[in-house]
Design a protein around this motif. Structure first.
Motif, PDB file in Angstrom:
ATOM      1  N   MET A  60      -1.663 -10.320  -7.511  1.00  0.00           N
ATOM      2  CA  MET A  60      -3.027 -10.846  -7.563  1.00  0.00           C
ATOM      3  C   MET A  60      -3.982  -9.948  -6.792  1.00  0.00           C
ATOM      4  O   MET A  60      -3.661  -9.471  -5.696  1.00  0.00           O
ATOM      5  N   ILE A  61      -5.117  -9.691  -7.413  1.00  0.00           N
ATOM      6  CA  ILE A  61      -6.230  -9.045  -6.724  1.00  0.00           C
ATOM      7  C   ILE A  61      -7.193 -10.157  -6.345  1.00  0.00           C
ATOM      8  O   ILE A  61      -7.750 -10.836  -7.210  1.00  0.00           O
ATOM      9  N   PHE A  62      -7.384 -10.360  -5.047  1.00  0.00           N
ATOM     10  CA  PHE A  62      -8.199 -11.467  -4.578  1.00  0.00           C
ATOM     11  C   PHE A  62      -9.685 -11.117  -4.613  1.00  0.00           C
ATOM     12  O   PHE A  62     -10.073  -9.948  -4.689  1.00  0.00           O
ATOM     13  N   GLN A  63     -10.504 -12.160  -4.514  1.00  0.00           N
ATOM     14  CA  GLN A  63     -11.951 -11.977  -4.460  1.00  0.00           C
ATOM     15  C   GLN A  63     -12.347 -11.198  -3.216  1.00  0.00           C
ATOM     16  O   GLN A  63     -11.623 -11.158  -2.227  1.00  0.00           O
ATOM     17  N   GLU A  64     -13.546 -10.615  -3.285  1.00  0.00           N
ATOM     18  CA  GLU A  64     -14.174  -9.969  -2.136  1.00  0.00           C
ATOM     19  C   GLU A  64     -13.345  -8.814  -1.558  1.00  0.00           C
ATOM     20  O   GLU A  64     -12.634  -8.968  -0.569  1.00  0.00           O
ATOM     21  N   PRO A  65     -13.417  -7.640  -2.156  1.00  0.00           N
ATOM     22  CA  PRO A  65     -12.703  -6.489  -1.613  1.00  0.00           C
ATOM     23  C   PRO A  65     -13.144  -6.142  -0.199  1.00  0.00           C
ATOM     24  O   PRO A  65     -12.406  -5.502   0.538  1.00  0.00           O
ATOM     25  N   MET A  66     -14.346  -6.573   0.191  1.00  0.00           N
ATOM     26  CA  MET A  66     -14.837  -6.272   1.536  1.00  0.00           C
ATOM     27  C   MET A  66     -14.038  -7.006   2.611  1.00  0.00           C
ATOM     28  O   MET A  66     -14.001  -6.591   3.765  1.00  0.00           O
ATOM     29  N   SER A  67     -13.409  -8.133   2.260  1.00  0.00           N
ATOM     30  CA  SER A  67     -12.730  -8.938   3.275  1.00  0.00           C
ATOM     31  C   SER A  67     -11.260  -9.211   2.984  1.00  0.00           C
ATOM     32  O   SER A  67     -10.600  -9.902   3.748  1.00  0.00           O
ATOM     33  N   SER A  68     -10.726  -8.674   1.883  1.00  0.00           N
ATOM     34  CA  SER A  68      -9.341  -8.977   1.508  1.00  0.00           C
ATOM     35  C   SER A  68      -8.321  -8.137   2.268  1.00  0.00           C
ATOM     36  O   SER A  68      -7.154  -8.505   2.343  1.00  0.00           O
ATOM     37  N   LEU A  69      -8.733  -6.997   2.802  1.00  0.00           N
ATOM     38  CA  LEU A  69      -7.829  -6.143   3.562  1.00  0.00           C
ATOM     39  C   LEU A  69      -7.892  -6.489   5.051  1.00  0.00           C
ATOM     40  O   LEU A  69      -8.941  -6.890   5.562  1.00  0.00           O
ATOM     41  N   ASN A  70      -6.766  -6.331   5.732  1.00  0.00           N
ATOM     42  CA  ASN A  70      -6.705  -6.602   7.179  1.00  0.00           C
ATOM     43  C   ASN A  70      -7.429  -5.484   7.925  1.00  0.00           C
ATOM     44  O   ASN A  70      -7.039  -4.315   7.823  1.00  0.00           O
ATOM     45  N   PRO A  71      -8.480  -5.799   8.698  1.00  0.00           N
ATOM     46  CA  PRO A  71      -9.285  -4.740   9.321  1.00  0.00           C
ATOM     47  C   PRO A  71      -8.587  -3.995  10.454  1.00  0.00           C
ATOM     48  O   PRO A  71      -9.052  -2.919  10.855  1.00  0.00           O
ATOM     49  N   VAL A  72      -7.474  -4.529  11.002  1.00  0.00           N
ATOM     50  CA  VAL A  72      -6.848  -3.903  12.174  1.00  0.00           C
ATOM     51  C   VAL A  72      -5.674  -3.008  11.799  1.00  0.00           C
ATOM     52  O   VAL A  72      -5.051  -2.414  12.676  1.00  0.00           O
ATOM     53  N   PHE A  73      -5.356  -2.911  10.514  1.00  0.00           N
ATOM     54  CA  PHE A  73      -4.292  -2.022  10.064  1.00  0.00           C
ATOM     55  C   PHE A  73      -4.863  -1.000   9.090  1.00  0.00           C
ATOM     56  O   PHE A  73      -5.774  -1.298   8.306  1.00  0.00           O
ATOM     57  N   SER A  74      -4.301   0.197   9.117  1.00  0.00           N
ATOM     58  CA  SER A  74      -4.724   1.215   8.154  1.00  0.00           C
ATOM     59  C   SER A  74      -4.320   0.780   6.751  1.00  0.00           C
ATOM     60  O   SER A  74      -3.402  -0.038   6.569  1.00  0.00           O
ATOM     61  N   ILE A  75      -4.982   1.342   5.752  1.00  0.00           N
ATOM     62  CA  ILE A  75      -4.636   0.949   4.382  1.00  0.00           C
ATOM     63  C   ILE A  75      -3.229   1.419   4.037  1.00  0.00           C
ATOM     64  O   ILE A  75      -2.512   0.764   3.269  1.00  0.00           O
ATOM     65  N   GLY A  76      -2.806   2.536   4.637  1.00  0.00           N
ATOM     66  CA  GLY A  76      -1.443   2.998   4.406  1.00  0.00           C
ATOM     67  C   GLY A  76      -0.424   2.001   4.913  1.00  0.00           C
ATOM     68  O   GLY A  76       0.561   1.696   4.224  1.00  0.00           O
ATOM     69  N   ASP A  77      -0.642   1.480   6.122  1.00  0.00           N
ATOM     70  CA  ASP A  77       0.289   0.489   6.673  1.00  0.00           C
ATOM     71  C   ASP A  77       0.374  -0.744   5.785  1.00  0.00           C
ATOM     72  O   ASP A  77       1.448  -1.325   5.603  1.00  0.00           O
ATOM     73  N   GLN A  78      -0.763  -1.147   5.202  1.00  0.00           N
ATOM     74  CA  GLN A  78      -0.771  -2.359   4.393  1.00  0.00           C
ATOM     75  C   GLN A  78      -0.055  -2.155   3.057  1.00  0.00           C
ATOM     76  O   GLN A  78       0.653  -3.051   2.577  1.00  0.00           O
ATOM     77  N   ILE A  79      -0.203  -0.978   2.453  1.00  0.00           N
ATOM     78  CA  ILE A  79       0.527  -0.701   1.213  1.00  0.00           C
ATOM     79  C   ILE A  79       2.011  -0.499   1.506  1.00  0.00           C
ATOM     80  O   ILE A  79       2.884  -0.989   0.778  1.00  0.00           O
ATOM     81  N   ILE A  80       2.300   0.212   2.595  1.00  0.00           N
ATOM     82  CA  ILE A  80       3.698   0.476   2.973  1.00  0.00           C
ATOM     83  C   ILE A  80       4.438  -0.831   3.241  1.00  0.00           C
ATOM     84  O   ILE A  80       5.610  -0.984   2.868  1.00  0.00           O
ATOM     85  N   GLU A  81       3.773  -1.797   3.869  1.00  0.00           N
ATOM     86  CA  GLU A  81       4.422  -3.086   4.141  1.00  0.00           C
ATOM     87  C   GLU A  81       4.882  -3.755   2.848  1.00  0.00           C
ATOM     88  O   GLU A  81       5.994  -4.290   2.764  1.00  0.00           O
ATOM     89  N   VAL A  82       4.026  -3.707   1.818  1.00  0.00           N
ATOM     90  CA  VAL A  82       4.387  -4.298   0.522  1.00  0.00           C
ATOM     91  C   VAL A  82       5.596  -3.578  -0.070  1.00  0.00           C
ATOM     92  O   VAL A  82       6.547  -4.203  -0.571  1.00  0.00           O
ATOM     93  N   LEU A  83       5.594  -2.254  -0.020  1.00  0.00           N
ATOM     94  CA  LEU A  83       6.675  -1.470  -0.608  1.00  0.00           C
ATOM     95  C   LEU A  83       7.992  -1.683   0.127  1.00  0.00           C
ATOM     96  O   LEU A  83       9.062  -1.749  -0.500  1.00  0.00           O
ATOM     97  N   ARG A  84       7.954  -1.820   1.424  1.00  0.00           N
ATOM     98  CA  ARG A  84       9.177  -2.040   2.192  1.00  0.00           C
ATOM     99  C   ARG A  84       9.707  -3.454   1.974  1.00  0.00           C
ATOM    100  O   ARG A  84      10.919  -3.669   1.867  1.00  0.00           O
ATOM    101  N   LEU A  85       8.812  -4.413   1.884  1.00  0.00           N
ATOM    102  CA  LEU A  85       9.223  -5.810   1.732  1.00  0.00           C
ATOM    103  C   LEU A  85       9.797  -6.064   0.340  1.00  0.00           C
ATOM    104  O   LEU A  85      10.856  -6.686   0.203  1.00  0.00           O
ATOM    105  N   HIS A  86       9.099  -5.586  -0.694  1.00  0.00           N
ATOM    106  CA  HIS A  86       9.478  -5.950  -2.059  1.00  0.00           C
ATOM    107  C   HIS A  86      10.389  -4.930  -2.739  1.00  0.00           C
ATOM    108  O   HIS A  86      11.154  -5.302  -3.638  1.00  0.00           O
ATOM    109  N   ARG A  87      10.309  -3.667  -2.331  1.00  0.00           N
ATOM    110  CA  ARG A  87      11.123  -2.652  -3.010  1.00  0.00           C
ATOM    111  C   ARG A  87      12.188  -2.040  -2.119  1.00  0.00           C
ATOM    112  O   ARG A  87      12.995  -1.223  -2.566  1.00  0.00           O
ATOM    113  N   GLY A  88      12.208  -2.434  -0.844  1.00  0.00           N
ATOM    114  CA  GLY A  88      13.266  -2.007   0.060  1.00  0.00           C
ATOM    115  C   GLY A  88      13.233  -0.541   0.432  1.00  0.00           C
ATOM    116  O   GLY A  88      14.266   0.026   0.830  1.00  0.00           O
ATOM    117  N   LEU A  89      12.061   0.110   0.317  1.00  0.00           N
ATOM    118  CA  LEU A  89      11.958   1.520   0.668  1.00  0.00           C
ATOM    119  C   LEU A  89      11.909   1.704   2.178  1.00  0.00           C
ATOM    120  O   LEU A  89      11.410   0.843   2.906  1.00  0.00           O
TER     121      LEU A  89
END
Length: 332
Positions: A97-126
């Motif tokens: 799901m892509i949530f509403q409001e791209p301005m507020s959907s990302l966690n402001p205290v983590f880099s965008i890399g950390d946020q994408i990497i978390e998804v990949l490690r959790l769901h794909r086991g990388l």
């Protein structure tokens, strides 16, 4: 005909509050087929977002409750009542799901890399190294310039369009079968909106996924959708192929939405807004929920309206429209 990927039947999601029971979604039914883009359109407060959050089991319970008799089938599997572990396995992996409001959907205290990497490690086991490489590839896939450098940026360093691309990259990280895009162009200027819509259409073709696009913008629906579901006051009031809906809208609400759009063909034509306001979900009107705002309401509109099927792809929740379309047979 494509196989049905998602089937929602008689979905009723109610909120039990101190002010009363808010019947935000009240008997919604529609299907999403493999490989198609289905648009769900309607004014704010009609139940679009609550429907999508119900699919993923993301509503707080309480106060929200999906009522007995509701059904959400994904590839034939009932999601209502599924345990949290199973839902976590579906989210991101098979339904994103892509949530509403791209301005507020990302966690402001983590880099965008950390946020994408978390998804990949959790769901794909990388591991972290491979996940970072894959995260950069995903950013490149969604058209982000200098993806390796951007991984270390924080959300506040990105424009609205770039943040939306990050959200799309995260949603596509596990190559889901169904992408739910909730107002993906909100708060973006028209040029960036066009780029995001073009990107979604391109990625849909590349990944072969289905898209459930939630929007209030009929222009967006006309641009990217195959079929459309029109919602009003917690109910589906009309469904059909996009071309049919735009060429021959059946429900008075759909006609009102189309009349309120500016036209380049007739620039001097004045816009025709729909009078009144969407009623409160705590106190929906009896009978047709649109009749207090409808310029063709009559005595028959005081009765509860059913969704009448006009053909393989068309349905309308209006006895007058159904009677005219079916030559009076539906009005009995």
């Amino acid at each position: 005909m494509s196989e049905i990927l998602l089937s929602i039947k008689d979905l009723r999601t109610w909120f039990f509050t101190d002010q009363g029971v808010a019947k935000a979604v009240d008997g919604v039914s529609f299907e999403v087929r493999e490989g198609e883009t289905l648009g769900v359109v309607g004014e704010s407060g009609c139940g679009k977002t609550v429907t999508s959050l119900s699919v993923l089991g993301l509503l707080p319970q309480p106060p929200a409750r999906i009522m007995d008799g509701s059904s959400i089938l994904f590839e034939g599997e009932e999601l209502i009542g599924a345990d949290e572990r199973r839902l976590r396995g579906l989210r991101g992996n098979e339904i994103s799901m892509i949530f509403q409001e791209p301005m507020s959907s990302l966690n402001p205290v983590f880099s965008i890399g950390d946020q994408i990497i978390e998804v990949l490690r959790l769901h794909r086991g990388l591991d972290r190294k491979d996940a970072r490489v894959e995260a950069a590839r995903l950013l490149q896939e969604v058209g982000m310039a200098e993806p390796d450098r951007r991984l270390d940026d924080y959300p506040h360093q990105l424009s609205g369009g770039m943040r939306q691309r990050v959200m799309i990259a995260m949603a596509l990280s596990c190559e889901p079968k169904l992408l739910i895009a909730d107002e993906p162009t909100t708060a973006l200027d028209v040029t960036i909106q066009a780029q995001i819509l073009e990107l979604l259409a391109d990625l849909r073709g590349r990944y072969g996924m289905s898209v459930l696009l939630i929007t209030h913008d009929l222009g967006v629906v006309a641009e990217v959708c195959d079929r459309v579901v029109v919602m009003y006051a917690g109910q589906v009031v009309e469904t059909g192929d996009v071309e049919e809906i735009f060429a021959d809208p059946q429900h008075p609400y759909t006609r009102g939405l189309l009349r309120s759009l500016p036209s380049l063909d007739v620039p001097e034509r004045r816009l025709s807004p729909i009078p009144g306001m969407v009623p409160s979900p705590i106190d929906w009107p009896q009978g047709c929920r649109f009749r207090d705002r409808c310029d063709s309401a009559g005595d028959g509109c005081e009765a509860e309206q059913s969704l009448v099927h006009l053909g393989d792809h068309r349905a309308v929740r209006c006895w007058k429209a159904a009677a005219e379309s079916l030559g009076g047979a539906a009005g009995s």
